[in-house]
Each structure stands twice: as C-alpha cells, then as structure tokens.
Design an enzyme around this catalytic site. Structure first.
Site, PDB file in Angstrom:
ATOM      1  N   HIS A 111       0.890  -1.026   0.054  1.00  0.00           N
ATOM      2  CA  HIS A 111       0.153  -0.085  -0.003  1.00  0.00           C
ATOM      3  C   HIS A 111       0.906   1.355  -0.207  1.00  0.00           C
ATOM      4  CE1 HIS A 111       1.187  -0.544   4.287  1.00  0.00           C
ATOM      5  NE2 HIS A 111       0.681   0.694   4.428  1.00  0.00           N
ATOM      6  N   ASP A 113       0.500   4.895   1.734  1.00  0.00           N
ATOM      7  CA  ASP A 113      -0.154   5.273   3.081  1.00  0.00           C
ATOM      8  C   ASP A 113      -1.247   6.233   2.931  1.00  0.00           C
ATOM      9  OD1 ASP A 113       1.360   4.064   4.991  1.00  0.00           O
ATOM     10  OD2 ASP A 113       2.716   5.614   5.188  1.00  0.00           O
ATOM     11  N   HIS A 273       4.621   0.064   0.008  1.00  0.00           N
ATOM     12  CA  HIS A 273       5.454  -0.546   0.954  1.00  0.00           C
ATOM     13  C   HIS A 273       4.566  -1.596   1.829  1.00  0.00           C
ATOM     14  CE1 HIS A 273       3.737   2.531   3.498  1.00  0.00           C
ATOM     15  NE2 HIS A 273       3.718   1.754   4.549  1.00  0.00           N
ATOM     16  N   ARG A 288       5.316   6.240  13.767  1.00  0.00           N
ATOM     17  CA  ARG A 288       5.527   6.857  12.431  1.00  0.00           C
ATOM     18  C   ARG A 288       4.916   8.138  12.573  1.00  0.00           C
ATOM     19  NH1 ARG A 288       1.413   4.237   8.166  1.00  0.00           N
ATOM     20  NH2 ARG A 288       0.367   6.157   8.436  1.00  0.00           N
TER      21      ARG A 288
END
Length: 318
Positions: A111, A113, A273, A288
């Site tokens: 995907h 983000d 990723h 994150r």
C-alpha cells in the site's frame, strides 16, 4: 561521458554532501553520519529532501537518541506533520502513529499510506523501537520505475484510468484470496468496526499522477484501491492484479532488515510498502510520523477528489 545515473537508476548523486550508500540498483539508500533532530541546518535538510526524491526511501541507522518529541521535530523540517485521519495518535505525542504488532499481525499487504483521502501524505518517517530478533522486515517498491517499465499498451491504458480508494474495504483478503485464521479474522473485523473504519472515506485518484517535485509519472495503486472508475468489480480486480504485479516485481523493490534505532524515511508519492508478518509471537514496535501532502494531479490536469467522508452508520449512535 556516462554519469552514474546512466549506469543504474538508484545511483548516488555525487554532488550531494551526504554520505549515501544505495541499497539496490533501483530503490533505497542508507545515509550515514547524521544524527537526526529538529535542529538540522537548512543545507542538510535540503540534501535529505533531495535524496528522498532521488532514492524513494532512505535509511538511517543508530538513531537511538530520538524520542517522540524529537521525532516530531525532525518531521516538521520537511513540512506540516499530520495525525492519521482515523487512528488515534500514540499516547503522549501530537502526531505519531503507533505501529505495535503482536503475533505476526503487521500490515502485510502492499500500500501507499492513507490514499483514501485526497491530499495523502507526502512522506512517512518510521522509527524502530523494539524489533524482533528475526523477521518483521519491510519492503518498499518504486512506483516511478514501475510505470516506466510497463509495456507500452499497458502504459497507455494506465494513463487514462482513475481508481476509487477507500478504507471501507477488506483489501488484503479481496486482493489475495487469502484464507484468514479465525483469530486473525476476528481481530480484523473488530478493528475495522472500531477505530480504522469509524469514518468512511472514498477518493478518486488518477492511476498515473505527476510527482510534484521530480515531474516524473508514478503509478498510484495499492490495497486501498476498491475499483477502477467506469469498470465492473470483476474487470477492476483483473486489471488491478496486472498493474500491481508490475509495481511489486522484485527488481523494483528493496527489503530492509530493521535494527532498534533505525529510521526509514520514504517518499509516499513514489512508493508502496508492506511489512512482512513473519515474526510469530515476537513483539514489533515502531512509531510513524507523516508529513502532509498535496492533492495529486493526473496527466490531464485533473486533481484527485474525495467523494465520501462519513461516519459508519452502525457507529453513528455509538
């Protein structure tokens, strides 16, 4: 005379002041000799930003000094940090998202983000806190070179396509046909009914968008894609599988073996990723930060548009 970039796509820019070590010939580079913080000088920030666009994902080892506040301050050097639109921030932070996985439950599907909103993040900065002794690596794919290497008929088709991205979708199961264990299936159902899907988003994006810095064309796909605009679900599924397979070819990817204190910084406009959920009962904890992006622009000049943003009906009175 041929330059380094003529020799392989991910070559180091020798004019950069950074100590850059490309990891593969296509994507990813380790940057050495920098202690990340919110106090980096403007020239270093500019060089990191340029390396990000060039290499798509850059890695920094040994950043054990970073805490949540310094992580957020570093992210702010590259734009406006933003919280995840549907998941609460980590305790004690303003913007950070906890990526805390147990029993191999990492987000193990490809995907980009937060593409279910229009102005999805420019970049993400992931800091490793507690890494399994074995397993839990992360893969990134270069969506720019994936587009460049499409056969011409597929490239021409992709140029015309738009896709609806949504968070109200069982992406991994639908796209892989995987059979989930009862435990994992129950966890996913509870998760989707609570935090992640408390607000439903649907956004139409061009399948090929123009990177706002490099000017290069990139494929915008990944597991938030529900359907191609104007195509049936069956045709969408078949075509998605063809295009997505080109993105995630091994020669377009890099695999990072995490160590505690590592930081990965990726250009969310030019990558997909996935984490690899192979770490069994070990704990895997990262945090994150994301930096706000801008609305993508297609080849025809049209911009992405959010078509739906509403609270789930079954949670409206919760």
């Amino acid at each position: 005379m041929a330059t380094a970039i003529d020799q392989y796509p991910n070559a180091k820019d020798h004019s950069s002041p950074l100590d850059i070590r490309p990891v593969t010939g296509t994507i990813g580079a380790e940057v050495r000799g920098i202690e990340l913080s919110g106090d980096l000088d403007a020239a270093t920030v500019q060089a990191i930003d340029a390396a990000l666009v060039r290499h798509k994902v850059i890695f920094f080892r040994g950043q054990h000094h970073l805490d949540d506040a310094e992580h957020e301050a570093f992210a702010a050097l590259f734009g406006d940090p933003v919280a995840h639109p549907t998941v609460p921030v980590a305790e004690g932070s303003r913007y950070l998202l906890d990526v805390d996985s147990k029993e191999g439950s990492a987000a193990s599907s490809w995907h980009t983000d937060v593409t279910f909103v229009d102005a999805y993040p420019k970049a993400s900065i992931l800091r490793a806190i507690n890494i399994p002794e074995a397993g839990g690596d992360t893969l990134w794919a270069n969506t720019e070179i994936a587009y460049e290497r499409l056969p011409e008929p597929l490239r021409q088709l992709a140029n015309t396509l738009w896709a609806t991205h949504t968070n109200d979708y069982d992406y991994a199961a639908a796209l892989s046909g995987a059979q989930l264990s009862p435990t994992v299936a129950a966890q996913r159902e509870d998760f989707q009914k609570s935090v992640f899907s408390s607000t439903i988003y649907e956004t139409d994006h061009p399948v090929v968008h123009v990177h706002p810095v490099s000017g290069q064309r990139n494929l915008l796909l990944g597991h938030f894609v529900k359907q191609f605009v104007g195509l049936s679900s069956g045709d969408s599924q078949a075509l998605f599988n063809v295009l997505q397979a080109h993105v995630i070819k091994p020669e377009n990817t890099v695999r990072w073996r995490w160590q505690n204190g590592d930081v990965a910084f990726w250009d969310n406009r030019a990558t997909q990723h996935r984490a690899i959920g192979d770490f069994g009962l070990q704990r895997r904890t990262l945090r994150r930060a994301t930096v706000n992006g801008e609305v993508p622009v297609g080849l025809d000049g049209r911009r992405s548009q959010t078509k739906r943003q509403e609270k789930r009906a079954d949670l409206a009175h919760a």
